[in-house]
Design a protein around this motif. Sequence first.
Motif, PDB file in Angstrom:
ATOM      1  N   ILE A  84       0.812  -1.216   0.000  1.00 61.30           N
ATOM      2  CA  ILE A  84       0.000   0.000   0.000  1.00 61.30           C
ATOM      3  C   ILE A  84       0.845   1.267   0.000  1.00 61.30           C
ATOM      4  O   ILE A  84       0.327   2.356  -0.261  1.00 61.30           O
ATOM      5  CB  ILE A  84      -0.945   0.018   1.218  1.00 61.30           C
ATOM      6  N   LEU A  85       2.145   1.132   0.271  1.00 62.86           N
ATOM      7  CA  LEU A  85       2.994   2.321   0.326  1.00 62.86           C
ATOM      8  C   LEU A  85       4.436   1.906   0.118  1.00 62.86           C
ATOM      9  O   LEU A  85       4.877   0.870   0.616  1.00 62.86           O
ATOM     10  CB  LEU A  85       2.843   3.047   1.670  1.00 62.86           C
ATOM     11  N   ARG A  86       5.143   2.743  -0.608  1.00 59.58           N
ATOM     12  CA  ARG A  86       6.572   2.553  -0.838  1.00 59.58           C
ATOM     13  C   ARG A  86       7.234   3.921  -0.729  1.00 59.58           C
ATOM     14  O   ARG A  86       6.964   4.815  -1.535  1.00 59.58           O
ATOM     15  CB  ARG A  86       6.810   1.947  -2.210  1.00 59.58           C
ATOM     16  N   GLU A  87       8.087   4.084   0.269  1.00 55.16           N
ATOM     17  CA  GLU A  87       8.669   5.395   0.517  1.00 55.16           C
ATOM     18  C   GLU A  87      10.083   5.238   1.055  1.00 55.16           C
ATOM     19  O   GLU A  87      10.547   4.131   1.344  1.00 55.16           O
ATOM     20  CB  GLU A  87       7.806   6.166   1.527  1.00 55.16           C
ATOM     21  N   GLY A  88      10.761   6.380   1.212  1.00 51.42           N
ATOM     22  CA  GLY A  88      12.119   6.380   1.734  1.00 51.42           C
ATOM     23  C   GLY A  88      13.153   6.440   0.625  1.00 51.42           C
ATOM     24  O   GLY A  88      12.874   6.204  -0.559  1.00 51.42           O
ATOM     25  N   HIS A  89      14.394   6.776   1.021  1.00 49.35           N
ATOM     26  CA  HIS A  89      15.492   6.903   0.082  1.00 49.35           C
ATOM     27  C   HIS A  89      16.666   6.050   0.561  1.00 49.35           C
ATOM     28  O   HIS A  89      16.923   5.940   1.764  1.00 49.35           O
ATOM     29  CB  HIS A  89      15.946   8.362  -0.040  1.00 49.35           C
ATOM     30  N   GLY A  90      17.367   5.462  -0.390  1.00 47.56           N
ATOM     31  CA  GLY A  90      18.584   4.735  -0.060  1.00 47.56           C
ATOM     32  C   GLY A  90      18.323   3.510   0.794  1.00 47.56           C
ATOM     33  O   GLY A  90      17.343   2.781   0.621  1.00 47.56           O
ATOM     34  N   LEU A  91      19.210   3.295   1.754  1.00 47.37           N
ATOM     35  CA  LEU A  91      19.087   2.144   2.640  1.00 47.37           C
ATOM     36  C   LEU A  91      17.912   2.257   3.593  1.00 47.37           C
ATOM     37  O   LEU A  91      17.558   1.286   4.257  1.00 47.37           O
ATOM     38  CB  LEU A  91      20.381   1.969   3.457  1.00 47.37           C
ATOM     39  N   ARG A  92      17.296   3.420   3.678  1.00 46.31           N
ATOM     40  CA  ARG A  92      16.134   3.614   4.559  1.00 46.31           C
ATOM     41  C   ARG A  92      14.811   3.429   3.815  1.00 46.31           C
ATOM     42  O   ARG A  92      13.761   3.777   4.352  1.00 46.31           O
ATOM     43  CB  ARG A  92      16.192   5.009   5.191  1.00 46.31           C
ATOM     44  N   ALA A  93      14.854   2.899   2.616  1.00 49.55           N
ATOM     45  CA  ALA A  93      13.632   2.659   1.854  1.00 49.55           C
ATOM     46  C   ALA A  93      12.795   1.570   2.519  1.00 49.55           C
ATOM     47  O   ALA A  93      13.325   0.575   3.019  1.00 49.55           O
ATOM     48  CB  ALA A  93      13.971   2.260   0.418  1.00 49.55           C
ATOM     49  N   THR A  94      11.487   1.769   2.536  1.00 46.89           N
ATOM     50  CA  THR A  94      10.565   0.833   3.185  1.00 46.89           C
ATOM     51  C   THR A  94       9.404   0.514   2.264  1.00 46.89           C
ATOM     52  O   THR A  94       9.106   1.256   1.311  1.00 46.89           O
ATOM     53  CB  THR A  94      10.024   1.403   4.503  1.00 46.89           C
ATOM     54  N   MET A  95       8.747  -0.597   2.559  1.00 48.63           N
ATOM     55  CA  MET A  95       7.506  -0.979   1.882  1.00 48.63           C
ATOM     56  C   MET A  95       6.531  -1.467   2.946  1.00 48.63           C
ATOM     57  O   MET A  95       6.920  -2.149   3.892  1.00 48.63           O
ATOM     58  CB  MET A  95       7.766  -2.071   0.844  1.00 48.63           C
ATOM     59  N   THR A  96       5.277  -1.111   2.786  1.00 51.79           N
ATOM     60  CA  THR A  96       4.242  -1.466   3.762  1.00 51.79           C
ATOM     61  C   THR A  96       3.266  -2.428   3.119  1.00 51.79           C
ATOM     62  O   THR A  96       2.695  -2.130   2.058  1.00 51.79           O
ATOM     63  CB  THR A  96       3.507  -0.210   4.256  1.00 51.79           C
ATOM     64  N   LEU A  97       3.080  -3.592   3.750  1.00 53.89           N
ATOM     65  CA  LEU A  97       2.145  -4.599   3.268  1.00 53.89           C
ATOM     66  C   LEU A  97       0.928  -4.646   4.185  1.00 53.89           C
ATOM     67  O   LEU A  97       1.049  -4.460   5.399  1.00 53.89           O
ATOM     68  CB  LEU A  97       2.805  -5.981   3.222  1.00 53.89           C
ATOM     69  N   ARG A  98      -0.218  -4.910   3.588  1.00 57.76           N
ATOM     70  CA  ARG A  98      -1.476  -4.964   4.352  1.00 57.76           C
ATOM     71  C   ARG A  98      -2.235  -6.222   3.977  1.00 57.76           C
ATOM     72  O   ARG A  98      -2.317  -6.600   2.799  1.00 57.76           O
ATOM     73  CB  ARG A  98      -2.330  -3.725   4.066  1.00 57.76           C
ATOM     74  N   ASN A  99      -2.813  -6.852   5.002  1.00 54.09           N
ATOM     75  CA  ASN A  99      -3.661  -8.024   4.814  1.00 54.09           C
ATOM     76  C   ASN A  99      -4.680  -8.052   5.956  1.00 54.09           C
ATOM     77  O   ASN A  99      -4.493  -7.388   6.982  1.00 54.09           O
ATOM     78  CB  ASN A  99      -2.837  -9.317   4.786  1.00 54.09           C
ATOM     79  N   ALA A 100      -5.734  -8.800   5.756  1.00 47.69           N
ATOM     80  CA  ALA A 100      -6.773  -8.957   6.777  1.00 47.69           C
ATOM     81  C   ALA A 100      -6.689 -10.366   7.353  1.00 47.69           C
ATOM     82  O   ALA A 100      -6.796 -11.351   6.609  1.00 47.69           O
ATOM     83  CB  ALA A 100      -8.155  -8.704   6.189  1.00 47.69           C
ATOM     84  N   ILE A 101      -6.466 -10.449   8.676  1.00 42.59           N
ATOM     85  CA  ILE A 101      -6.334 -11.723   9.362  1.00 42.59           C
ATOM     86  C   ILE A 101      -7.366 -11.768  10.480  1.00 42.59           C
ATOM     87  O   ILE A 101      -7.382 -10.889  11.359  1.00 42.59           O
ATOM     88  CB  ILE A 101      -4.912 -11.902   9.939  1.00 42.59           C
TER      89      ILE A 101
END
Length: 304
Positions: A129-146
Amino acid sequence: MVPMFSPCVSRIVGGYCRNVALRHLSSHAASTTKNEVPVPAQESQEEALATKEKETFSLPDYRFIYPEFLPNPDLTLRHRLAERLERVDMLRRRSRMEIPEFYVGSVLAVTVSDQQAPGKLSRFVGICILREGHGLRATMTLRNAIDQQGVEICYPLYNPTVQKVQVLRLEKRLDDDLRYLRDCPLEYSTFAFDMEPELVSESGEIPVNTVQVPLRPRPWTWRWERAGMKGLIVPQLREDFYQRAKKVSEPWVKYDLMREYRQSVPEEDQQRIFADVHEHVQSQETDQRRVRRRREFVAPKKAS
């Protein structure tokens, strides 16, 4: 006082000295030309092909595939040496672990090392749902319903604890930020943990999912009526909500060229950055082809 040489003798001596100097220079140039080693035509052709290949690689594709390689556009936070060293670390990490191509809206399966897990590994499946950050601090956010509960996990993309990133469904959405799924029905964020990877189209084009997600009734985590998202269906609200949204709107921002310049990395810097990435990608593909040929090779059997 009588001069030592007459004008006629001076002209003769001057002409003789010039002729001697010219003969010396011409002989030195001829000897230098003989000692030079001619450049083979094959090497020049290979250099020309390499230069042409570097010039023709698609910059926009790399800009969307590897957005974390672009540094922070804020000039007060940039340091070229630090960016170069960070880029080397990122490429070294990619040579150890394959980070596939994915976009916001793709369904991923991420495996990380976890000491508390039964097999020391933990696997999570969700939509990015989101991909942000630069360089080694880049992150990705995953979402699911459990268990009828929305769960989100933010993974640092270059964290050494990340063991594997697998793309189960490669696609794009109409928006680059899908955090509005938090305020949408859970059916749009539910994915099976045993989901099988879907085949990618042979044309190479990334499919765009044009689904529009409806919002639940208020309250929301953000005032989405002000966001202008293309993939979001906002329910009908009172008139005062739209009036306040109109007051805080900034329709002139899309025409502000200086703002766009300050929030983007210059193209010449992008060319220099993605030239290193392109060289790494080519070397990785060469290594993969070599390993593939080695696996396909079958040793001949001795005739009995």
